[in-house]
Design a protein around this motif. Sequence first.
Motif, short mmCIF file in Angstrom:
data_model
loop_
_atom_site.label_atom_id
_atom_site.label_comp_id
_atom_site.label_asym_id
_atom_site.label_seq_id
_atom_site.Cartn_x
_atom_site.Cartn_y
_atom_site.Cartn_z
N GLN A 261 33.47 19.37 20.40
CA GLN A 261 34.24 19.11 19.20
C GLN A 261 35.74 19.31 19.38
OE1 GLN A 261 32.93 17.88 16.46
NE2 GLN A 261 30.75 18.13 16.92
N THR A 262 36.14 20.23 20.23
CA THR A 262 37.55 20.59 20.36
C THR A 262 37.98 20.57 21.83
OG1 THR A 262 37.19 22.97 20.61
CG2 THR A 262 37.31 22.10 18.35
N TRP A 263 39.29 20.64 22.04
CA TRP A 263 39.83 20.61 23.40
C TRP A 263 39.33 21.80 24.22
CZ3 TRP A 263 41.91 16.15 24.69
CH2 TRP A 263 42.46 15.35 23.69
N THR A 264 39.16 22.94 23.58
CA THR A 264 38.70 24.13 24.31
C THR A 264 37.25 23.99 24.77
OG1 THR A 264 38.16 25.21 22.20
CG2 THR A 264 40.32 25.69 23.17
N ASP A 265 36.49 23.08 24.17
CA ASP A 265 35.12 22.86 24.59
C ASP A 265 35.03 22.26 25.99
OD1 ASP A 265 34.07 23.86 22.24
OD2 ASP A 265 33.95 21.89 21.26
N ILE B 220 48.02 11.76 29.57
CA ILE B 220 49.10 12.62 29.08
C ILE B 220 48.66 13.39 27.84
CG2 ILE B 220 51.39 12.55 27.98
CD1 ILE B 220 52.11 10.43 30.09
N LEU B 221 47.91 12.73 26.95
CA LEU B 221 47.38 13.43 25.78
C LEU B 221 46.51 14.60 26.21
CD1 LEU B 221 46.78 13.76 22.75
CD2 LEU B 221 44.95 12.05 23.02
N LEU B 222 45.62 14.37 27.16
CA LEU B 222 44.76 15.44 27.66
C LEU B 222 45.58 16.57 28.27
CD1 LEU B 222 42.01 16.66 28.55
CD2 LEU B 222 42.24 15.31 30.64
N ASP B 223 46.51 16.21 29.17
CA ASP B 223 47.29 17.25 29.85
C ASP B 223 48.13 18.07 28.89
OD1 ASP B 223 46.24 16.55 32.28
OD2 ASP B 223 47.94 15.31 32.91
N GLU B 224 48.70 17.42 27.88
CA GLU B 224 49.47 18.16 26.88
C GLU B 224 48.58 19.09 26.06
OE1 GLU B 224 53.41 17.64 25.90
OE2 GLU B 224 52.54 18.18 27.84
N GLN B 225 47.39 18.63 25.71
CA GLN B 225 46.48 19.47 24.95
C GLN B 225 45.97 20.65 25.78
OE1 GLN B 225 45.96 19.40 21.81
NE2 GLN B 225 46.83 17.41 21.25
N ASN C 205 46.74 24.53 24.77
CA ASN C 205 45.61 25.44 24.57
C ASN C 205 45.42 26.41 25.73
OD1 ASN C 205 43.93 24.61 22.02
ND2 ASN C 205 44.60 22.67 22.93
N HIS C 206 46.42 26.46 26.62
CA HIS C 206 46.42 27.41 27.74
C HIS C 206 45.17 27.26 28.62
CE1 HIS C 206 49.76 29.23 25.62
NE2 HIS C 206 49.01 29.37 24.54
N LEU C 207 44.81 26.00 28.88
CA LEU C 207 43.67 25.70 29.74
C LEU C 207 44.17 25.16 31.07
CD1 LEU C 207 41.37 23.92 27.13
CD2 LEU C 207 41.28 26.31 27.85
N GLN C 208 43.54 25.55 32.16
CA GLN C 208 43.92 25.11 33.49
C GLN C 208 43.09 23.90 33.92
OE1 GLN C 208 46.47 26.31 35.33
NE2 GLN C 208 46.95 27.63 33.58
N PRO C 209 43.74 22.80 34.34
CA PRO C 209 42.98 21.63 34.81
C PRO C 209 41.96 21.96 35.88
CG PRO C 209 45.29 21.06 34.55
CD PRO C 209 45.19 22.55 34.35
N LYS C 210 42.28 22.91 36.77
CA LYS C 210 41.36 23.25 37.86
C LYS C 210 40.05 23.83 37.34
CE LYS C 210 43.31 27.89 38.58
NZ LYS C 210 43.97 28.79 39.56
#
Length: 307
Positions: A173-177, A196-201, A205-210
């Motif tokens: 439901q959310t970016w943190t999911d 870019i939308l994903l990377d900005e979100q 939300n202080h999430l690391q792509p790795k």
Amino acid sequence: MSKELSYTIEEVAQLLKVSKLTIYDLVKKGELPVFRVGRQMRMDAKDLDKYIKNHKTTTSQVPIAELHRPQTKNSPNLVISGQDIVLDILGKYIEKYSTYKTLRSYTGSLNSLISMYNGECDIVSLHLFDGDTGEYNLPYIKKILVGHSYLLLNLLSRKAGFYVQKGNPLNIQTWTDLNQEHVKMINREKGSGARILLDEQLRMNHLQPKNIRGYEQEETSHLSVASSVSTGGADVGVGIEKAAKIVGIDFIPLITERYDLIILKTPENEKLISTVKEILSSHPFQSEINSLGDYDYSQTGSIIYET
């Protein structure tokens, strides 16, 4: 019966290096003949070869780097960059009401904007989200088109969010999911608006792509991402609502994005700007957008910013 080589729509898109939406549009226009095997459309190899031969001198439907436009002041060729089908409709109207020949480049927003800076395209479509301001497009334009005068026009607004499998079995439901070990995503290519939308979100939300499973796996169109989710190659992807409906998966809306057009303000572009403004504000064009569904055209044609 002799065995003739044939391709699926996805295979044709991969061979021509364009999105599947582009191929579906060509089929709809009757430019590429197909036959059906059950619910699947296929194309004879000889028909694809014939199409390629017939279009070798037009240079349409190719990436920016392969568009060799005559670099003369009065060149009738016009490059429109972006992936939404509405841009194909815009190109049709421009050809109808002007002397331009429109060429299409199916390149992501940021890469298209950089190409405009380098003089490689004439109309660029943008949906670039800036997390610091919550604004679309203008923060990026101001940084990249330094020293240029330009006009930013609204093309439409549309919903962006998650593609998930039918019934959303993982309840995403959310970016943190996305930051869950059992959730696998499929990403878009670098420079695309969805990426870019994903990377900005993720940053906000202080999430690391790795830590996002599948982050490095990329597709080059909304439809390809949606298809990957549909076939089980991924649990979730980021894109626009239209592709989810085409593929037949669920869509979780997260943001309304402003999809704009930018044109450089030069003496050579005065007629082009006038033509595009008239088209965007016209009833026939807006009615055609409305017929597609899932688009908000209430601001279509409005000037967002100009220098």
